[in-house]
Each structure stands twice: as structure tokens, then as C-alpha cells.
Design a protein around this motif. Structure first.
Motif: not given
Length: 322
Positions: A40-41, A46-54, A76-80, A67-74
Motif C-alpha cells: 500500500a505504501v 507511486a501515486a505521488g502521495i507523501t502524507l500518511f495518516d494514522h 530512507g523512507l522516513r525522509e521521503r 507501518f513502523g516495520e515497513v519504515l524500519a525495513a526501508t
């Protein structure tokens, strides 16, 4: 008032993470749910979305956790991306059903837990999920001020609040409220109906606090629209026995999608984004294909004519405007 950059802007889409993490039970999430969140992220980016709502309550914390696990595994993602989360609703405790809690202790505790689950040091925006009648605005402001000073939160927004409620809070804050998240869609139109039904008997059918849109627009507060896709009602996920207005609206959405060479989802979101208040729709689907179908919304908003915009509104309401 302290100068502060608004972390999100009109004419953008927001990805709503409430659907991530599996069920609403206390059962732990699994690897499949982390994989679903990652897909989903990826589709949202890819759709140009950079703001994620929790929100801290989504899937009882599991939405933030996967989502935290996705961040930890990726790397540079947090900075994007930009992250926002909400606090203020408690789902229930022994001897007490679900309730609201914006006490200083609760805000600090819940934000700390969200940061742990998200595996990040800060969120770009904290939204106060719903008003809490038992907590004064001075106490809320004190908690928010501490979080801002500690760098755990970079901006403050609200959700489900009227213009008057935001003003009362703003009077106690050193930073501007930057967002108000409300249910807004072609289906849930009280926000729009309230602006034209002044001095009309039909206004009694809508409880939306008149003046809230005007207050937000006049104070640079971005309106974030949850439920923006009307839960698929007009794009193929409607009931087997829709009302006449629902069926006619779904047909019109399809016609406009073909005319604009786009998707029904983009038509619905474009209708919201066409409004001059600068509405930023929140997309809640976990389906990557449906996320991709939303990417064209800003273009559709620009291309949609006045006749098409009003046509969708009148068809959805099932009666002419007064």
C-alpha cells in the motif's frame, strides 16, 4: 504567534492507514499484514502521495505497528514522507466504555506509544481526534507545547472540530492549527449543504456547524476529508438495492470517468478538490490498484466543469437545490 510551515497543502492526496494491520481484535498482526502495508505504501508513493495518516486506535495500534516495520525495513523512507497521527479516543477500559481523553497525561502517553510503534522520533503532525468535554484547552495546549518543545511533534491539527472549537484552542497555542480532518464526500455532504441552506427549513436536516469551512479557509487550516471515496458506493462497491439517487450518481460518475479518460475514484476525489476551500482527500483503501486509480484526481479537479460539479451534487442529493 510562532511562524510555522504548514506540513500539508491543498490539492494533495493523503493516504489513510486505518485499513492496515489486520483485524480490530487484540490478536497480533502477522507478516502478511506487514507485506500488505508495504504494498500500500509503495502504491501510494507511486501515486505521488507523501502524507500518511494514522491514529493510535487504528486496529488497536496495529496500523501504526505494521507501518513502523515497513519504515524500519526501508532505509530512507522516513525522509521521503510525512507522518501524522491522532490521539484523544480510548476504545474502552475495565469499567469504562469508549470515551475521549485529551488530558495532559493521556496526550503525552499516547504520543509516546505511537512513536514507539511507528519506530520514529517524531510525527510531522499530531491531530486531536475528537473534542474532550472534560479537558480544558489550557491543559491541551500545555501538553502540545511540551511535545513541540521536545521535537516529538512538529505541527498540530484537529479532527471533527468546529471553527469555534478550533478558535478556543488556538487562543491558547503558540503555533497555528494547520489541519482539520472531517468526514467529507459526495455521500456525506453536510459540510457542503450547510453553506447553502441558511434561512431554509431543510437546514434542520444537517448538523454540520455552519461557518467551519469559512473559518478554516480564512485561517489557513487545511481541510482533510476522510471517507472521501464514499466507501466505494459510487464506484462498484454499492449495495445490491441502491436508492434511486445512489444508482443515478454511480452512473454519472462512470460517465464522467469515461469523458475525462480516468477512474471513478479520481472523479469523486476531483469533485472534492474542485471546491475552493482546498480540500485534501484521505484515501483509505488497502488495494494497490484502487490507490493507483486515485492518482489522477488533481487533474480531474482542474478539468471538471461547473456543470459537471453541480451535476454530481444535485444527483447525489436526489433533489434540486433550493
Amino acid at each position: 504567534m510562532t511562524e510555522h510551515n504548514v506540513p500539508n497543502s491543498p490539492q494533495e492526496l493523503i493516504y489513510g492507514c486505518m485499513g492496515l494491520g489486520g483485524s480490530w481484535s487484540d490478536e497480533p498482526h502477522g507478516t502478511v499484514h506487514v507485506d500488505e502495508a508495504a504494498a500500500a505504501v509503495e502504491a501510494a508513493l507511486a501515486a505521488g502521495i507523501t502524507l500518511f495518516d494514522h491514529a493510535d486506535i487504528y486496529r488497536r495500534g496495529k496500523s501504526e505497528a505494521v507501518f513502523g516495520e515497513v519504515l524500519a525495513a526501508t532505509p530512507g523512507l522516513r525522509e521521503r514522507i510525512r507522518l501524522q497521527t491522532k490521539c484523544g479516543i480510548r476504545l474502552g477500559e475495565p469499567g469504562l466504555a469508549g470515551h475521549y481523553d485529551l488530558s495532559r497525561e493521556s496526550i503525552l502517553e499516547r504520543v509516546g506509544a505511537s512513536l514507539q510503534r511507528l519506530q520514529t522520533d517524531y510525527v510531522d503532525v499530531l491531530l486531536l481526534h475528537r473534542p474532550d468535554p472534560l479537558t480544558g484547552v489550557a491543559e491541551v495546549a500545555a501538553a502540545v507545547g511540551q511535545l513541540l518543545a521536545e521535537g516529538k511533534v512538529r505541527a498540530l491539527g484537529v479532527s471533527n472540530m468546529s471553527g469555534a472549537q478550533i478558535q478556543a484552542l488556538q487562543d491558547r497555542l503558540e503555533v497555528p492549527v494547520v489541519a482539520n480532518q472531517l468526514e467529507m464526500s459526495l455521500l456525506k455532504r453536510a459540510w457542503l449543504e450547510s453553506t447553502v441552506l441558511v434561512n431554509h427549513a431543510e437546514s434542520l436536516d444537517y448538523s454540520f456547524p455552519h461557518g467551519t469551512l469559512e473559518y478554516c479557509a480564512g485561517n489557513g487550516i487545511t481541510l482533510q476529508a476522510y471517507g472521501a471515496l464514499a466507501r466505494g458506493l459510487y464506484t462498484g462497491a454499492g449495495p445490491d438495492d441502491p436508492t434511486a439517487a445512489e444508482a443515478a450518481t454511480a452512473e454519472l460518475v462512470g460517465e464522467l470517468a469515461r469523458e475525462h479518460n480516468t477512474s471513478g475514484e479520481a472523479v469523486l476525489l476531483g469533485w472534492l478538490m474542485k471546491h475552493p476551500a482546498g480540500i485534501a482527500p484521505v484515501i483509505g483503501t488497502v488495494n494497490p490498484a484502487r490507490i493507483a486509480a486515485c492518482a489522477d484526481a488533481a487533474r480531474v479537479a482542474q478539468a471538471m466543469t461547473r456543470a459537471q460539479w453541480y451535476g454530481l451534487w444535485v444527483t447525489a442529493r436526489g433533489s434540486n437545490l433550493p
